[in-house]
Motif scaffolding. Structure first.
Motif, PDB file in Angstrom:
ATOM      1  N   LEU A   6     -45.821 -78.279 -31.880  1.00 31.51           N
ATOM      2  CA  LEU A   6     -45.129 -77.764 -30.695  1.00 31.51           C
ATOM      3  C   LEU A   6     -43.622 -77.643 -30.881  1.00 31.51           C
ATOM      4  N   ALA A   7     -43.008 -78.631 -31.504  1.00 32.00           N
ATOM      5  CA  ALA A   7     -41.549 -78.608 -31.640  1.00 32.00           C
ATOM      6  C   ALA A   7     -41.110 -77.445 -32.534  1.00 32.00           C
ATOM      7  N   ARG A   8     -41.857 -77.249 -33.607  1.00 33.97           N
ATOM      8  CA  ARG A   8     -41.539 -76.162 -34.534  1.00 33.97           C
ATOM      9  C   ARG A   8     -41.680 -74.802 -33.842  1.00 33.97           C
ATOM     10  N   SER A   9     -42.742 -74.640 -33.064  1.00 32.33           N
ATOM     11  CA  SER A   9     -42.965 -73.386 -32.352  1.00 32.33           C
ATOM     12  C   SER A   9     -41.909 -73.178 -31.266  1.00 32.33           C
ATOM     13  N   ARG A  10     -41.591 -74.246 -30.552  1.00 26.96           N
ATOM     14  CA  ARG A  10     -40.603 -74.157 -29.467  1.00 26.96           C
ATOM     15  C   ARG A  10     -39.238 -73.753 -30.012  1.00 26.96           C
ATOM     16  N   ARG A  11     -38.926 -74.203 -31.207  1.00 31.44           N
ATOM     17  CA  ARG A  11     -37.641 -73.827 -31.810  1.00 31.44           C
ATOM     18  C   ARG A  11     -37.562 -72.308 -31.985  1.00 31.44           C
ATOM     19  N   PHE A  12     -38.658 -71.703 -32.443  1.00 27.73           N
ATOM     20  CA  PHE A  12     -38.699 -70.253 -32.646  1.00 27.73           C
ATOM     21  C   PHE A  12     -38.549 -69.522 -31.311  1.00 27.73           C
ATOM     22  N   TYR A  13     -39.323 -69.936 -30.319  1.00 28.11           N
ATOM     23  CA  TYR A  13     -39.343 -69.202 -29.047  1.00 28.11           C
ATOM     24  C   TYR A  13     -38.152 -69.540 -28.145  1.00 28.11           C
ATOM     25  N   CYS A  14     -37.799 -70.827 -28.085  1.00 22.39           N
ATOM     26  CA  CYS A  14     -36.708 -71.225 -27.181  1.00 22.39           C
ATOM     27  C   CYS A  14     -35.338 -70.999 -27.810  1.00 22.39           C
ATOM     28  N   ASP A  15     -35.196 -71.391 -29.076  1.00 24.17           N
ATOM     29  CA  ASP A  15     -33.879 -71.271 -29.713  1.00 24.17           C
ATOM     30  C   ASP A  15     -33.711 -69.902 -30.371  1.00 24.17           C
ATOM     31  N   GLY A  16     -34.775 -69.378 -30.984  1.00 25.73           N
ATOM     32  CA  GLY A  16     -34.695 -68.078 -31.641  1.00 25.73           C
ATOM     33  C   GLY A  16     -34.645 -66.947 -30.623  1.00 25.73           C
ATOM     34  N   PHE A  17     -35.721 -66.774 -29.883  1.00 21.47           N
ATOM     35  CA  PHE A  17     -35.744 -65.731 -28.845  1.00 21.47           C
ATOM     36  C   PHE A  17     -34.835 -66.092 -27.664  1.00 21.47           C
ATOM     37  N   GLY A  18     -34.617 -67.385 -27.477  1.00 20.37           N
ATOM     38  CA  GLY A  18     -33.796 -67.812 -26.338  1.00 20.37           C
ATOM     39  C   GLY A  18     -34.562 -67.853 -25.027  1.00 20.37           C
ATOM     40  N   TRP A  19     -35.877 -68.033 -25.109  1.00 16.82           N
ATOM     41  CA  TRP A  19     -36.698 -68.032 -23.901  1.00 16.82           C
ATOM     42  C   TRP A  19     -36.798 -69.440 -23.311  1.00 16.82           C
ATOM     43  N   THR A  20     -37.105 -69.505 -22.016  1.00 18.69           N
ATOM     44  CA  THR A  20     -37.172 -70.774 -21.295  1.00 18.69           C
ATOM     45  C   THR A  20     -38.611 -71.065 -20.895  1.00 18.69           C
ATOM     46  N   PRO A  21     -39.161 -72.213 -21.261  1.00 19.73           N
ATOM     47  CA  PRO A  21     -40.512 -72.555 -20.814  1.00 19.73           C
ATOM     48  C   PRO A  21     -40.560 -72.709 -19.297  1.00 19.73           C
ATOM     49  N   VAL A  22     -41.717 -72.401 -18.736  1.00 20.26           N
ATOM     50  CA  VAL A  22     -41.923 -72.643 -17.314  1.00 20.26           C
ATOM     51  C   VAL A  22     -42.718 -73.944 -17.135  1.00 20.26           C
ATOM     52  N   PHE A  23     -43.331 -74.412 -18.236  1.00 21.69           N
ATOM     53  CA  PHE A  23     -44.097 -75.659 -18.198  1.00 21.69           C
ATOM     54  C   PHE A  23     -44.281 -76.131 -19.630  1.00 21.69           C
ATOM     55  N   GLN A  24     -44.271 -77.444 -19.852  1.00 19.22           N
ATOM     56  CA  GLN A  24     -44.617 -77.943 -21.170  1.00 19.22           C
ATOM     57  C   GLN A  24     -45.121 -79.380 -21.070  1.00 19.22           C
ATOM     58  N   ASN A  25     -46.080 -79.691 -21.920  1.00 21.09           N
ATOM     59  CA  ASN A  25     -46.489 -81.080 -22.099  1.00 21.09           C
ATOM     60  C   ASN A  25     -46.732 -81.295 -23.605  1.00 21.09           C
ATOM     61  N   GLU A  26     -47.510 -82.301 -23.985  1.00 24.96           N
ATOM     62  CA  GLU A  26     -47.641 -82.596 -25.427  1.00 24.96           C
ATOM     63  C   GLU A  26     -48.620 -81.668 -26.150  1.00 24.96           C
ATOM     64  N   ASP A  27     -49.319 -80.799 -25.397  1.00 23.32           N
ATOM     65  CA  ASP A  27     -50.330 -79.914 -25.994  1.00 23.32           C
ATOM     66  C   ASP A  27     -49.966 -78.444 -25.920  1.00 23.32           C
ATOM     67  N   ILE A  28     -49.176 -78.067 -24.925  1.00 27.60           N
ATOM     68  CA  ILE A  28     -49.006 -76.644 -24.621  1.00 27.60           C
ATOM     69  C   ILE A  28     -47.613 -76.383 -24.063  1.00 27.60           C
ATOM     70  N   VAL A  29     -47.117 -75.178 -24.347  1.00 27.68           N
ATOM     71  CA  VAL A  29     -45.897 -74.688 -23.699  1.00 27.68           C
ATOM     72  C   VAL A  29     -46.243 -73.339 -23.086  1.00 27.68           C
ATOM     73  N   PHE A  30     -45.878 -73.143 -21.817  1.00 26.64           N
ATOM     74  CA  PHE A  30     -46.053 -71.845 -21.158  1.00 26.64           C
ATOM     75  C   PHE A  30     -44.695 -71.183 -20.943  1.00 26.64           C
ATOM     76  N   TYR A  31     -44.661 -69.874 -21.162  1.00 24.72           N
ATOM     77  CA  TYR A  31     -43.481 -69.061 -20.868  1.00 24.72           C
ATOM     78  C   TYR A  31     -43.889 -68.007 -19.844  1.00 24.72           C
ATOM     79  N   GLN A  32     -43.123 -67.879 -18.755  1.00 26.61           N
ATOM     80  CA  GLN A  32     -43.374 -66.790 -17.813  1.00 26.61           C
ATOM     81  C   GLN A  32     -42.813 -65.514 -18.422  1.00 26.61           C
ATOM     82  N   MET A  33     -43.667 -64.550 -18.671  1.00 27.83           N
ATOM     83  CA  MET A  33     -43.233 -63.287 -19.265  1.00 27.83           C
ATOM     84  C   MET A  33     -43.211 -62.186 -18.203  1.00 27.83           C
ATOM     85  N   ASN A  34     -43.087 -60.960 -18.653  1.00 24.73           N
ATOM     86  CA  ASN A  34     -43.017 -59.783 -17.795  1.00 24.73           C
ATOM     87  C   ASN A  34     -44.400 -59.416 -17.232  1.00 24.73           C
ATOM     88  N   GLY A  35     -44.813 -60.164 -16.220  1.00 26.37           N
ATOM     89  CA  GLY A  35     -46.059 -59.842 -15.543  1.00 26.37           C
ATOM     90  C   GLY A  35     -47.262 -60.625 -16.017  1.00 26.37           C
TER      91      GLY A  35
END
Lengths: 140, 140
Positions: B15-44
């Motif tokens: 999760l941490a490795r993936s979050r780095r790509f999506y949160c730090d790379g793309f700059g996206w913000t999770p709408v929810f996260q726990n130890e198994d999953i991260v959700f991002y609210q996207m365009n629709g």
């Protein structure tokens, strides 16, 4: 960067077989099609079904199936889950998991499209869907 | 049935490795996260990154990588393609294909996320993107 995904492209082997699942099974209407690709206008992005050989050539690497992902189509009621799974199985889909209630609530099952891409058919009453099909995360 | 896709779920290993790509790379913000999953609210719809072992258990079958699909993130200008690819490669992405002009016009390249899921970064001036990130197919 905008929190935006523009296109999901699925690699497929046979356009007519795939179109039967999406157009006749789901009942969706293409916005464009030629002999290589079919595009569907979705809720805020575009779904493409493209010959896998062309996708591999474009991406410059071979691809495997079934891939480590799933797509979900949420429905309005718990009993719609089984009804949609049954319908898709009549149009080239293959049931991977029959409808049942997951630990976090709601109802869901999985069906593979004719190219072995997984669709979860889910009833999740917590997440609102607008009349235009826009889906919003909400805590359960 | 509504022409609607609710969730794209990517199977991930860390999760941490993936979050780095999506949160730090793309700059996206999770709408929810726990130890198994991260959700991002996207365009629709919602993008989920879920432990692949959990996704396999839920789908009741083993999954392969790289899967026969790609996701696209469209950008506003031709030169943004290389800039975004370069940025993502600094946050755990691996360039699959450097930016170049495809036969049908525009500009694009491919980058694999840390779990080998392909993202096409594309400039497609024909397809409008609303301020909310909603993307519409339009003929080239």
């Amino acid at each position: 960067m905008q929190q935006q995904l523009s296109v999901i492209t699925l690699g497929i082997a046979d356009l007519a077989r795939s179109r039967r699942f999406y157009c006749d099974g789901f009942g969706w209407t293409p916005v464009f099609q030629n002999e290589d690709i079919v595009f569907y206008q979705m809720n805020g992005f575009v779904l493409g079904t493209w010959l896998a050989s062309a996708l591999e050539a474009d991406m410059q690497r071979p691809l495997a199936r079934p891939g480590a992902f799933s797509l979900a189509h949420n429905v309005a009621t718990a009993k719609d889950v089984k009804a949609v799974l049954d319908r898709l199985s009549q149009f080239g889909g293959r049931i991977l998991r029959a409808a049942d209630a997951p630990p976090h609530g709601g109802m869901r099952g999985y069906v593979a499209d004719p190219d072995d891409h997984a669709w979860e058919i889910a009833w999740n009453p917590a997440w609102p869907i607008s009349p235009e099909g826009y889906v919003r995360f909400a805590p359960a």
